[in-house]
Design an enzyme around this catalytic site. Structure first.
Site, PDB file in Angstrom:
ATOM      1  N   SER A 192      36.018  36.499  32.905  1.00  0.00           N
ATOM      2  CA  SER A 192      36.110  37.514  34.041  1.00  0.00           C
ATOM      3  C   SER A 192      35.670  38.854  33.672  1.00  0.00           C
ATOM      4  CB  SER A 192      37.748  37.455  34.059  1.00  0.00           C
ATOM      5  OG  SER A 192      38.123  36.232  34.707  1.00  0.00           O
ATOM      6  N   LYS A 195      33.532  40.016  36.119  1.00  0.00           N
ATOM      7  CA  LYS A 195      33.864  40.721  37.766  1.00  0.00           C
ATOM      8  C   LYS A 195      33.559  42.129  37.717  1.00  0.00           C
ATOM      9  CE  LYS A 195      37.170  36.931  38.071  1.00  0.00           C
ATOM     10  NZ  LYS A 195      38.354  36.266  37.557  1.00  0.00           N
ATOM     11  N   TYR A 315      29.406  31.867  41.017  1.00  0.00           N
ATOM     12  CA  TYR A 315      30.586  32.461  40.252  1.00  0.00           C
ATOM     13  C   TYR A 315      30.732  31.845  39.008  1.00  0.00           C
ATOM     14  CZ  TYR A 315      35.405  32.977  38.932  1.00  0.00           C
ATOM     15  OH  TYR A 315      36.498  33.419  38.005  1.00  0.00           O
ATOM     16  N   TYR A 367      44.688  41.743  34.545  1.00  0.00           N
ATOM     17  CA  TYR A 367      45.498  40.628  34.842  1.00  0.00           C
ATOM     18  C   TYR A 367      47.175  41.210  35.089  1.00  0.00           C
ATOM     19  CZ  TYR A 367      42.488  37.708  32.308  1.00  0.00           C
ATOM     20  OH  TYR A 367      41.173  36.956  31.894  1.00  0.00           O
ATOM     21  N   VAL A 385      38.975  35.319  29.731  1.00  0.00           N
ATOM     22  CA  VAL A 385      39.498  34.244  28.988  1.00  0.00           C
ATOM     23  C   VAL A 385      39.057  33.754  27.792  1.00  0.00           C
ATOM     24  CG1 VAL A 385      38.464  32.202  30.181  1.00  0.00           C
ATOM     25  CG2 VAL A 385      40.882  32.204  29.567  1.00  0.00           C
TER      26      VAL A 385
HETATM   27  O1  DON Z   1      37.738  31.340  37.244  1.00  0.00           O
HETATM   28  C1  DON Z   1      37.870  31.086  36.090  1.00  0.00           C
HETATM   29  O2  DON Z   1      38.986  30.101  35.877  1.00  0.00           O
HETATM   30  C2  DON Z   1      37.588  31.288  34.613  1.00  0.00           C
HETATM   31  N1  DON Z   1      35.995  30.932  34.520  1.00  0.00           N
HETATM   32  C3  DON Z   1      37.359  32.860  34.678  1.00  0.00           C
HETATM   33  C4  DON Z   1      38.421  32.876  33.775  1.00  0.00           C
HETATM   34  C5  DON Z   1      38.708  34.309  33.317  1.00  0.00           C
HETATM   35  O3  DON Z   1      38.319  34.839  32.417  1.00  0.00           O
HETATM   36  C6  DON Z   1      39.927  34.608  33.902  1.00  0.00           C
HETATM   37  N2  DON Z   1      39.920  35.706  34.886  1.00  0.00           N
HETATM   38  N3  DON Z   1      40.551  36.841  35.233  1.00  0.00           N
END
Ligand code: DON
Length: 455
Positions: A192, A195, A315, A367, A385
């Site tokens: 994430s 982003k 994405y 988050y 994550v």
């Molecule tokens: O979209 C997802 O589940 C992951 N590839 C990205 C996860 C992540 O880092 C959480 N993000 N806000």
């Protein structure tokens, strides 16, 4: 020894005397001007810098020069110093035994780097006492290492394989001073943390107004992967999955390589990779993201003619881009520096794109902990994550923390702890008062005016 006495036409106050420069700021001679002794001025600066570094000695071992350089925070791998380092390597190859740096070799090496090196050795960088600062960072690194809580994400095997002991922090200042502690050369996926970067690229490419036709600017107060839209049926912001998926569809025309090129430039051409295995697993396990995709499609959140599955695919690819703490810290520093990469000087992103990005990282980047993080740390950040935390101290430095164990909300336990400790020690919180309270350390360069007003 008072070395400033050696050169009648120069002093280190930044004034050049007796050379026709005074009172003519901004004057540029494109061709050699017979009335202007440039060469003498430059060679005077070179000599002055040389004797500053050697503390008046006629020569020092090259290794001592390199140590002095490192103590300013500059790395020998800094692209701005590539000519200088090539000359040094050449001289070392050409001679047997200890190579000594004398004024002649120094002049050969310094070349076009005279201003950069003068700034470095005259302590004009944003963090003047970089060794003291780096030693404080090391202490924070070791105290944070003792935090052993949290769980490594295991929804895909590529994340689960990382040891919970991995822990690294790298920083890069807006002047390109670098420091790293721990596992800072190990590649990990941005997840994430991509982003804010994809949002910044989108705004840079297609403008704030256009991007925000499709995505809001408010924290959602919900989980990052919630099936939820705001009152206008737009994703709440670019830092939640729905927002990032819509922005992926806007950026799709630039292609994966187009985005990679931006990231590579933001990192000053340091490590930016791609984990195909992560990408495949993200697709296989991405039911929630597919659900978000269909929901966005039903609510007509995508631009006309956008292909929702292609946007999702894009994405997943972007989440699977790899960096190291070292390269990630340069990306963060590009954000800290208004979109100009500190180690290449290249303007990668517009100032507007960067300002928008930092604002949204500040309000929505961590988050469900975003409000608390803004309160306690007061700096723009984004977590992923994989255990990454991309932190920006605007106008000062970028930091990449990485440690895989995550807390209940999904933030890196060590990453959060480090950010909190950093702001307890230094006055980096956005609302720390810089003038009246000396309880915290201020490692930044003070302007003369500040020093005078503080007495
Ligand atoms: O979209 C997802 O589940 C992951 N590839 C990205 C996860 C992540 O880092 C959480 N993000 N806000």
């Amino acid at each position: 020894m008072d070395i400033t006495g050696r050169w009648w036409h120069l002093n280190w106050g930044g004034q050049a005397r007796g050379n026709g420069w005074s009172g003519k700021r901004g004057m540029v001679f494109k061709t050699p001007n017979p009335w202007f002794p440039w060469n003498r001025l430059i060679s005077g600066m070179e000599d002055l810098l040389f004797y500053t570094i050697t503390e008046g000695k006629e020569m020092i071992p090259v290794s001592q020069f390199i140590s002095a350089l490192r103590s300013t925070g500059l790395l020998t791998s800094d692209p701005r110093l590539s000519d200088c380092m090539r000359q040094l390597r050449q001289s070392m190859q050409d001679s047997a035994g200890t190579v000594m740096m004398d004024p002649k070799l120094f002049r050969k090496c310094v070349g076009a780097n005279i201003l950069l090196l003068t700034q470095a050795f005259r302590r004009k960088f944003i963090i003047p006492d970089f060794e003291a600062f780096a030693s404080n960072i090391n202490q924070l690194y070791y105290s944070t290492q003792r935090q052993v809580g949290g769980h490594v994400a295991d929804y895909i095997p590529q994340l689960a394989k990382f040891s919970p002991d991995l822990w690294g922090v790298s920083l890069c200042t807006v002047d390109g001073q670098r420091h790293s502690a721990g596992d800072t050369k190990v590649p990990f996926c941005l997840q994430s943390c991509v982003k804010p970067l994809e949002y910044a690229i989108a705004v840079h490419e297609i403008g704030t107004e256009h991007v925000h036709r499709y995505v809001g600017k408010e924290p959602s107060g919900l989980k990052f992967n919630q099936l939820s839209l705001d009152e206008e049926d737009k994703p709440h912001n670019p830092m939640v999955n729905a927002g990032a998926i819509v922005i992926s569809s806007l950026l799709k025309v630039r292609g994966f390589l187009g985005v990679m090129e931006y990231l590579k430039k933001m990192s000053g051409t340091e490590y930016v990779g791609f984990s195909n295995a992560t990408f495949q697993s993200e697709k296989e396990t991405g039911d929630r993201n597919f659900a978000i995709g269909y929901y966005l499609k039903e609510k007509k959140c995508f631009p006309k003619n956008a292909d929702m599955i292609a946007a999702l695919d894009f994405y997943f690819q972007l989440c699977s881009i790899e960096v190291t703490c070292e390269s990630g810290s340069v990306m963060a520093a590009t954000l800290a520096n208004g979109g100009i990469c500190p180690i290449t000087g290249e303007q990668v992103l517009s100032a507007e794109a960067v300002r928008n990005t930092l604002s949204l990282m500040h309000s929505c980047g961590m988050y469900d902990f975003s409000g608390q993080f803004a309160f306690h740390v007061g700096l723009p950040a984004k977590s992923g994550v994989s255990g990454a935390v991309l932190l920006v101290v605007p106008n000062v430095m970028g930091i990449m923390c990485w440690s895989p164990p995550l807390d209940r909300v999904g933030n890196s336990v060590r990453g959060i702890h480090f950010c909190q400790e950093l702001v307890s020690l230094f006055n980096f919180h956005n609302y720390d008062n810089l003038r009246h309270f000396a309880r915290k350390l201020d490692p930044r360069r003070q302007s003369l005016d500040d020093r005078v007003s503080k007495g």
